[in-house]
Scaffold this motif. Structure first.
Motif, PDB file in Angstrom:
ATOM      1  N   VAL A 161      46.464  37.928  38.554  1.00 25.52           N
ATOM      2  CA  VAL A 161      46.758  39.361  38.745  1.00 25.52           C
ATOM      3  C   VAL A 161      45.592  40.026  39.473  1.00 25.52           C
ATOM      4  O   VAL A 161      45.780  40.759  40.442  1.00 25.52           O
ATOM      5  N   PHE A 162      44.379  39.754  39.026  1.00 19.71           N
ATOM      6  CA  PHE A 162      43.197  40.337  39.660  1.00 19.71           C
ATOM      7  C   PHE A 162      42.996  39.762  41.060  1.00 19.71           C
ATOM      8  O   PHE A 162      42.635  40.483  41.985  1.00 19.71           O
ATOM      9  N   ARG A 163      43.255  38.468  41.225  1.00 17.11           N
ATOM     10  CA  ARG A 163      43.131  37.830  42.542  1.00 17.11           C
ATOM     11  C   ARG A 163      44.068  38.513  43.535  1.00 17.11           C
ATOM     12  O   ARG A 163      43.690  38.781  44.678  1.00 17.11           O
ATOM     13  N   SER A 164      45.274  38.824  43.103  1.00 12.32           N
ATOM     14  CA  SER A 164      46.254  39.489  43.973  1.00 12.32           C
ATOM     15  C   SER A 164      45.812  40.890  44.381  1.00 12.32           C
ATOM     16  O   SER A 164      46.251  41.400  45.410  1.00 12.32           O
ATOM     17  N   ALA A 165      44.940  41.498  43.574  1.00  7.40           N
ATOM     18  CA  ALA A 165      44.435  42.844  43.883  1.00  7.40           C
ATOM     19  C   ALA A 165      43.162  42.797  44.720  1.00  7.40           C
ATOM     20  O   ALA A 165      42.581  43.837  45.021  1.00  7.40           O
ATOM     21  N   GLY A 166      42.701  41.596  45.095  1.00  8.24           N
ATOM     22  CA  GLY A 166      41.530  41.480  45.962  1.00  8.24           C
ATOM     23  C   GLY A 166      40.269  41.010  45.268  1.00  8.24           C
ATOM     24  O   GLY A 166      39.203  40.950  45.881  1.00  8.24           O
ATOM     25  N   PHE A 167      40.345  40.673  43.979  1.00  3.99           N
ATOM     26  CA  PHE A 167      39.181  40.159  43.262  1.00  3.99           C
ATOM     27  C   PHE A 167      39.037  38.663  43.522  1.00  3.99           C
ATOM     28  O   PHE A 167      40.023  37.965  43.711  1.00  3.99           O
ATOM     29  N   ARG A 168      37.804  38.193  43.514  1.00  3.54           N
ATOM     30  CA  ARG A 168      37.514  36.781  43.697  1.00  3.54           C
ATOM     31  C   ARG A 168      36.623  36.293  42.560  1.00  3.54           C
ATOM     32  O   ARG A 168      35.730  37.013  42.112  1.00  3.54           O
ATOM     33  N   PRO A 169      36.833  35.062  42.096  1.00  6.41           N
ATOM     34  CA  PRO A 169      36.005  34.527  41.009  1.00  6.41           C
ATOM     35  C   PRO A 169      34.542  34.419  41.427  1.00  6.41           C
ATOM     36  O   PRO A 169      34.241  34.037  42.555  1.00  6.41           O
ATOM     37  N   VAL A 170      33.669  34.755  40.490  1.00  9.46           N
ATOM     38  CA  VAL A 170      32.234  34.606  40.692  1.00  9.46           C
ATOM     39  C   VAL A 170      31.701  33.526  39.757  1.00  9.46           C
ATOM     40  O   VAL A 170      30.897  32.706  40.154  1.00  9.46           O
ATOM     41  N   ARG A 171      32.222  33.536  38.516  1.00  9.44           N
ATOM     42  CA  ARG A 171      31.761  32.567  37.524  1.00  9.44           C
ATOM     43  C   ARG A 171      32.844  32.390  36.457  1.00  9.44           C
ATOM     44  O   ARG A 171      33.357  33.358  35.936  1.00  9.44           O
ATOM     45  N   GLU A 172      33.162  31.144  36.152  1.00  6.21           N
ATOM     46  CA  GLU A 172      34.152  30.863  35.120  1.00  6.21           C
ATOM     47  C   GLU A 172      33.460  30.546  33.807  1.00  6.21           C
ATOM     48  O   GLU A 172      32.510  29.772  33.767  1.00  6.21           O
ATOM     49  N   LEU A 173      33.959  31.179  32.750  1.00  6.47           N
ATOM     50  CA  LEU A 173      33.476  30.940  31.400  1.00  6.47           C
ATOM     51  C   LEU A 173      34.597  30.252  30.621  1.00  6.47           C
ATOM     52  O   LEU A 173      35.626  29.905  31.198  1.00  6.47           O
ATOM     53  N   LYS A 174      34.434  30.082  29.326  1.00  2.00           N
ATOM     54  CA  LYS A 174      35.438  29.369  28.534  1.00  2.00           C
ATOM     55  C   LYS A 174      36.785  30.093  28.515  1.00  2.00           C
ATOM     56  O   LYS A 174      37.815  29.495  28.790  1.00  2.00           O
ATOM     57  N   TYR A 179      38.013  53.369  43.165  1.00  2.86           N
ATOM     58  CA  TYR A 179      36.584  53.043  43.259  1.00  2.86           C
ATOM     59  C   TYR A 179      36.161  52.174  44.438  1.00  2.86           C
ATOM     60  O   TYR A 179      34.976  52.059  44.712  1.00  2.86           O
ATOM     61  N   ARG A 180      37.080  51.564  45.152  1.00  2.00           N
ATOM     62  CA  ARG A 180      36.699  50.553  46.155  1.00  2.00           C
ATOM     63  C   ARG A 180      35.781  51.068  47.254  1.00  2.00           C
ATOM     64  O   ARG A 180      35.006  50.297  47.811  1.00  2.00           O
ATOM     65  N   ASN A 181      35.841  52.336  47.569  1.00  2.00           N
ATOM     66  CA  ASN A 181      35.012  52.854  48.668  1.00  2.00           C
ATOM     67  C   ASN A 181      33.618  53.286  48.228  1.00  2.00           C
ATOM     68  O   ASN A 181      32.735  53.441  49.070  1.00  2.00           O
ATOM     69  N   ASP A 182      33.420  53.492  46.929  1.00  4.45           N
ATOM     70  CA  ASP A 182      32.155  54.061  46.461  1.00  4.45           C
ATOM     71  C   ASP A 182      31.333  53.157  45.543  1.00  4.45           C
ATOM     72  O   ASP A 182      30.164  53.430  45.303  1.00  4.45           O
ATOM     73  N   TYR A 183      31.951  52.117  45.011  1.00  2.00           N
ATOM     74  CA  TYR A 183      31.278  51.260  44.038  1.00  2.00           C
ATOM     75  C   TYR A 183      31.605  49.791  44.291  1.00  2.00           C
ATOM     76  O   TYR A 183      32.657  49.474  44.832  1.00  2.00           O
ATOM     77  N   ALA A 184      30.708  48.927  43.840  1.00  2.00           N
ATOM     78  CA  ALA A 184      31.050  47.505  43.745  1.00  2.00           C
ATOM     79  C   ALA A 184      31.952  47.390  42.523  1.00  2.00           C
ATOM     80  O   ALA A 184      31.678  47.994  41.490  1.00  2.00           O
ATOM     81  N   LEU A 185      33.033  46.643  42.641  1.00  2.00           N
ATOM     82  CA  LEU A 185      33.972  46.475  41.528  1.00  2.00           C
ATOM     83  C   LEU A 185      33.816  45.085  40.931  1.00  2.00           C
ATOM     84  O   LEU A 185      33.892  44.084  41.657  1.00  2.00           O
ATOM     85  N   ARG A 186      33.612  45.032  39.614  1.00  3.38           N
ATOM     86  CA  ARG A 186      33.483  43.752  38.924  1.00  3.38           C
ATOM     87  C   ARG A 186      34.370  43.760  37.687  1.00  3.38           C
ATOM     88  O   ARG A 186      34.632  44.807  37.110  1.00  3.38           O
ATOM     89  N   SER A 187      34.772  42.569  37.279  1.00  2.00           N
ATOM     90  CA  SER A 187      35.640  42.456  36.116  1.00  2.00           C
ATOM     91  C   SER A 187      35.318  41.211  35.319  1.00  2.00           C
ATOM     92  O   SER A 187      35.010  40.167  35.888  1.00  2.00           O
ATOM     93  N   VAL A 188      35.398  41.353  34.004  1.00  2.00           N
ATOM     94  CA  VAL A 188      35.403  40.209  33.105  1.00  2.00           C
ATOM     95  C   VAL A 188      36.871  40.065  32.725  1.00  2.00           C
ATOM     96  O   VAL A 188      37.414  40.865  31.982  1.00  2.00           O
ATOM     97  N   THR A 189      37.507  39.049  33.284  1.00  2.00           N
ATOM     98  CA  THR A 189      38.962  38.906  33.245  1.00  2.00           C
ATOM     99  C   THR A 189      39.378  37.756  32.341  1.00  2.00           C
ATOM    100  O   THR A 189      38.787  36.682  32.403  1.00  2.00           O
ATOM    101  N   HIS A 190      40.407  37.980  31.531  1.00  2.00           N
ATOM    102  CA  HIS A 190      40.979  36.879  30.749  1.00  2.00           C
ATOM    103  C   HIS A 190      41.486  35.826  31.740  1.00  2.00           C
ATOM    104  O   HIS A 190      42.077  36.174  32.762  1.00  2.00           O
ATOM    105  N   MET A 191      41.283  34.575  31.445  1.00  2.00           N
ATOM    106  CA  MET A 191      41.755  33.496  32.326  1.00  2.00           C
ATOM    107  C   MET A 191      43.236  33.662  32.667  1.00  2.00           C
ATOM    108  O   MET A 191      43.643  33.454  33.798  1.00  2.00           O
ATOM    109  N   ARG A 192      44.019  34.067  31.679  1.00  3.55           N
ATOM    110  CA  ARG A 192      45.468  34.184  31.892  1.00  3.55           C
ATOM    111  C   ARG A 192      45.833  35.305  32.858  1.00  3.55           C
ATOM    112  O   ARG A 192      46.957  35.356  33.336  1.00  3.55           O
ATOM    113  N   HIS A 193      44.877  36.197  33.165  1.00  2.00           N
ATOM    114  CA  HIS A 193      45.146  37.295  34.082  1.00  2.00           C
ATOM    115  C   HIS A 193      44.432  37.159  35.420  1.00  2.00           C
ATOM    116  O   HIS A 193      44.496  38.058  36.261  1.00  2.00           O
ATOM    117  N   ALA A 194      43.764  36.047  35.639  1.00  2.00           N
ATOM    118  CA  ALA A 194      42.978  35.863  36.861  1.00  2.00           C
ATOM    119  C   ALA A 194      43.831  36.044  38.121  1.00  2.00           C
ATOM    120  O   ALA A 194      43.385  36.647  39.095  1.00  2.00           O
TER     121      ALA A 194
END
Length: 138
Positions: A109-122, A92-107
């Motif tokens: 893993v997602f960071r390593s794939a190119g995701f960046r935090p936007v907002r931290e929840l509990k 999807y990276r070329n055609d869509y904005a990619l967003r995720s609601v990620t478990h804190m314990r997996h942040a």
């Protein structure tokens, strides 16, 4: 391991993931939240010798966003989750904005794939994928 992309309402998807998504241990790992699906969803399902090891449903919204909200990796396996997330990014990276609601314990893993935090929840962190060329500007 094989990762397969399936439509959100396909009979093969239901046959593969139904036994898992109704299992208490799987729901517990997802903080009790169910795994919704629809025609707007695609599922990336990882199997090993015919046994489902994990999955990541992705919802394509009307706003042009590919959204990961609930996912599962057997044993909370970070390498398995990383492979599934990378499959989503590749698709999807070329055609869509990619967003995720990620478990804190997996942040990480997602960071390593190119995701960046936007907002931290509990218990979660909302993240957004940034293409490698976007990282250079930061």
């Amino acid at each position: 391991m094989t990762i397969e992309k399936l439509d959100g309402t396909s009979t093969r998807l239901y046959a593969l993931v139904a036994p898992l998504v109704m299992r208490r241990s799987v729901l517990r790992q997802n903080n009790g939240y169910p795994f919704p699906t629809s025609r707007a969803h695609s599922w990336f399902v990882a199997t090993e010798k015919g046994v489902v090891q994990g999955f990541v449903p992705v919802e394509i919204t009307s706003g042009g966003v590919a959204k990961i909200d609930n996912y599962y990796a057997a044993g909370d396996d970070a390498e398995l989750l990383a492979a599934l997330v990378q499959a989503v990014v590749n698709e999807y990276r070329n055609d869509y904005a990619l967003r995720s609601v990620t478990h804190m314990r997996h942040a990480e893993v997602f960071r390593s794939a190119g995701f960046r935090p936007v907002r931290e929840l509990k218990s979660y962190v909302k993240m957004e994928y940034r293409k490698p060329e976007d990282h250079e500007c930061l």
